[in-house]
Scaffold this motif. Structure first.
Motif, short mmCIF file in Angstrom:
data_model
loop_
_atom_site.label_atom_id
_atom_site.label_comp_id
_atom_site.label_asym_id
_atom_site.label_seq_id
_atom_site.Cartn_x
_atom_site.Cartn_y
_atom_site.Cartn_z
N THR A 3 22.60 -22.94 -46.85
CA THR A 3 22.74 -22.93 -48.30
C THR A 3 22.21 -24.20 -48.96
O THR A 3 22.00 -24.22 -50.17
CB THR A 3 24.22 -22.77 -48.70
OG1 THR A 3 24.95 -23.88 -48.15
CG2 THR A 3 24.79 -21.46 -48.18
N ASP A 4 21.99 -25.25 -48.18
CA ASP A 4 21.60 -26.54 -48.77
C ASP A 4 20.32 -26.44 -49.59
O ASP A 4 20.21 -27.05 -50.65
CB ASP A 4 21.42 -27.60 -47.68
CG ASP A 4 22.74 -28.07 -47.09
OD1 ASP A 4 23.79 -27.65 -47.61
OD2 ASP A 4 22.71 -28.82 -46.11
N ARG A 5 19.35 -25.69 -49.12
CA ARG A 5 18.08 -25.56 -49.83
C ARG A 5 18.29 -24.95 -51.21
O ARG A 5 17.79 -25.45 -52.22
CB ARG A 5 17.09 -24.72 -49.01
CG ARG A 5 15.78 -24.44 -49.71
CD ARG A 5 14.88 -23.57 -48.83
NE ARG A 5 15.56 -22.42 -48.24
CZ ARG A 5 15.70 -21.24 -48.85
NH1 ARG A 5 15.25 -21.06 -50.06
NH2 ARG A 5 16.32 -20.24 -48.25
N ILE A 6 19.05 -23.86 -51.27
CA ILE A 6 19.30 -23.21 -52.55
C ILE A 6 20.12 -24.13 -53.46
O ILE A 6 19.83 -24.29 -54.65
CB ILE A 6 20.02 -21.85 -52.34
CG1 ILE A 6 19.04 -20.87 -51.70
CG2 ILE A 6 20.56 -21.30 -53.66
CD1 ILE A 6 19.64 -19.56 -51.29
N ASP A 7 21.13 -24.76 -52.90
CA ASP A 7 21.99 -25.65 -53.67
C ASP A 7 21.19 -26.79 -54.28
O ASP A 7 21.31 -27.09 -55.47
CB ASP A 7 23.08 -26.19 -52.73
CG ASP A 7 24.28 -26.73 -53.49
OD1 ASP A 7 24.63 -26.17 -54.54
OD2 ASP A 7 24.86 -27.70 -53.00
N THR A 8 20.36 -27.45 -53.48
CA THR A 8 19.62 -28.60 -53.98
C THR A 8 18.49 -28.18 -54.92
O THR A 8 18.19 -28.90 -55.88
CB THR A 8 19.09 -29.47 -52.83
OG1 THR A 8 18.34 -28.67 -51.90
CG2 THR A 8 20.24 -30.15 -52.09
#
Length: 192
Positions: A30-35
């Motif tokens: 999820t980090d990519r979408i979150d950032t």
């Protein structure tokens, strides 16, 4: 106020007051979408973290090249776990990850003392439900969505759809007009 989104499969913009539910597998990246959500078209943002400490949030932001000068972090874990809390600008703490009133108050404080385009990342509702119960997590989401609407801000709320029963996922989904569904393989589908 319109906010740009740069997440594949989503509209180019959403209006202020929008809450987006990010459904993801428990092991999802999820980090990519979150950032991507945080670093686009933003004056200030708040990461509410019930899953990681402020230090870990800072490492994630640095890794994904997100401008930390725009960041505030609400850390719900460090105090309860007895970690040292380094004095740092724009980091605040809640006594425990099940302190729903403290979390909502922290979001309200951020929105009251900042202006411009503000984004909230809530990582994660699943962890909040683990600590405080699903009803309390639903209540927190509802209360924060009301704050977003009142302050013309937008938010991204993480929920692992593998951890909860389908009826619970449906209850959370019913709170949100907009849903991003992240598959195991990184494929993104959205309903806006």
């Amino acid at each position: 106020m319109a906010y740009a989104l740069e997440i594949g499969g989503t509209p180019k913009t959403v209006p202020g007051g929008t809450g987006i539910l990010l459904l993801h597998p428990s092991t999802g990246e999820t980090d990519r979408i979150d950032t991507d959500f945080l670093k686009t078209d933003t004056d200030r943002f708040l990461v509410v973290s019930t899953r990681t400490t402020a230090r870990e949030v800072s490492q994630k932001l640095e890794y994904y090249d997100v401008d930390e000068s725009c960041a505030d972090v609400l850390d719900t874990l460090s105090i309860e776990r007895g970690y040292s809390r380094r004095s740092k600008d724009h980091v605040s703490y809640v006594s425990a990850p099940d302190n729903v009133d403290g979390i909502v108050a922290g979001v309200a404080d951020f929105l009251q003392r900042t202006d411009g385009k503000r984004r909230i990342s809530f990582d994660s509702l699943t962890e909040l439900a683990y600590y405080a119960g699903e009803d309390e997590a639903l209540s927190a989401a509802e209360r924060i969505l009301e704050l977003l609407d009142a302050h013309d801000a937008i938010g991204l709320f993480h929920l692992s759809d593998e951890v909860h029963d389908q009826d619970v996922v449906d209850e959370f989904s019913a709170l949100f007009d907009d849903v991003i569904d992240l598959d195991e393989d990184g494929t993104v589908e959205s309903s806006f």
